[in-house]
Design a protein around this motif. Structure first.
Motif, short mmCIF file in Angstrom:
data_model
loop_
_atom_site.label_atom_id
_atom_site.label_comp_id
_atom_site.label_asym_id
_atom_site.label_seq_id
_atom_site.Cartn_x
_atom_site.Cartn_y
_atom_site.Cartn_z
N THR A 19 0.82 -1.19 0.00
CA THR A 19 0.00 0.00 0.00
C THR A 19 0.87 1.26 0.00
OG1 THR A 19 -0.08 0.13 2.41
CG2 THR A 19 -1.74 -1.25 1.33
N ASP A 20 0.25 2.36 -0.46
CA ASP A 20 0.97 3.63 -0.43
C ASP A 20 1.32 4.02 1.00
OD1 ASP A 20 0.77 3.78 -3.14
OD2 ASP A 20 -0.97 5.11 -3.14
N GLN A 21 0.44 3.62 1.94
CA GLN A 21 0.68 3.95 3.35
C GLN A 21 1.93 3.24 3.85
OE1 GLN A 21 -2.52 2.84 5.95
NE2 GLN A 21 -1.74 4.04 7.66
N ALA A 78 5.03 4.90 2.34
CA ALA A 78 5.31 6.17 3.01
C ALA A 78 5.94 5.93 4.38
CB ALA A 78 4.02 6.98 3.16
N ASP A 103 8.19 0.60 -12.01
CA ASP A 103 7.80 1.18 -10.71
C ASP A 103 8.67 0.62 -9.59
OD1 ASP A 103 5.84 2.73 -11.85
OD2 ASP A 103 4.20 1.36 -11.37
#
Length: 238
Positions: free
Chosen positions: A2-4, A7, A144
């Protein structure tokens, strides 16, 4: 992924960008998170010392350490090519690379790896080293994935250089030498725990690292206390 989570990893690494940080622990975190985010099976970091000598500084396992040391000693493999050219070496099938790195590929395949990648730890014209990623499956990294991997390597480079080190070569040399000296002490301590308490070297490293973090102590200091007999495995577990 996930992007979370992504991060969170970048914040975790960025939190170490202070005047004083434990380089070995920092690079070990880089290795662990790179394996997680890039779906690799193993990883290691090789740094160039003050006199150009290459050193294995962080690895995810003992078999990777064997392979990285072999790469350095024989001056052959993806990290060496990455260091020489300063560019990523990615999605290399070891079967197809036998002519390119005959000795390296033989040992890598014996250790169970089928593909490899290398990303430079580079800032502008300063090339500190490279991070190797290894896979037991032939799963190529996407564009990516490569962006994420290089971003992680770039954060590591900034963490090692620091802003002052970009301007002051003496600080850079001191910082890298500190990391290499810490590695020597840690390896000695792992050997002490193996000889004294029959503890596997990987378990010994993780115990010292956990103790270091809990007590907010440099890894080198914890390792020296193990060498001096001040800390036992039982102490490290407390």
């Amino acid at each position: 992924m996930t992007d979370q989570r992504l991060a969170h990893v970048f914040v975790e690494l960025a939190d170490t960008l202070v005047d004083e940080f434990d380089a070995v622990d920092f690079l070990s975190t880089l290795v662990e998170r790179s394996i997680e985010l890039l779906d690799a099976d193993a990883a290691g970091v090789i740094l160039r010392g003050a006199r150009g000598t290459l050193h294995v500084v962080a690895v995810s396992s003992e078999r990777v350490e064997v392979l990285e040391l072999f790469e350095v000693q024989n001056e052959e493999g993806p990290c060496l090519d990455c260091l020489t050219g300063g560019e990523p070496v990615v999605n290399v099938d070891l079967v197809e690379a036998q002519a390119r790195w005959p000795r390296f590929t033989r040992v890598a395949e014996q250790l169970g790896f089928t593909s490899t990648h290398a990303l430079p730890l580079r800032l502008r014209e300063t090339n500190l080293g490279a991070m190797n990623l290894f896979q037991t499956r032939r799963t190529p990294l996407s564009s990516d994935d490569l962006l994420i991997g290089q971003a992680l390597a770039d954060i590591a480079t900034i963490g090692l250089l620091q802003e002052r080190a970009v301007r002051e070569s003496a600080l850079l040399a001191h910082q890298l030498q500190s990391a290499l000296s810490s590695r020597v002490s840690i390896e000695q301590a792992k050997g002490v725990l193996l000889a004294r308490e029959q503890m596997p070297v990987e378990s010994g490293f993780e115990l010292m690292r956990s103790y270091s973090r809990r007590g907010r102590l440099p890894m080198r200091q914890v390792a020296q206390r193990v060498i001096d007999g001040e800390l036992t495995a039982e102490d490290l577990r407390l």
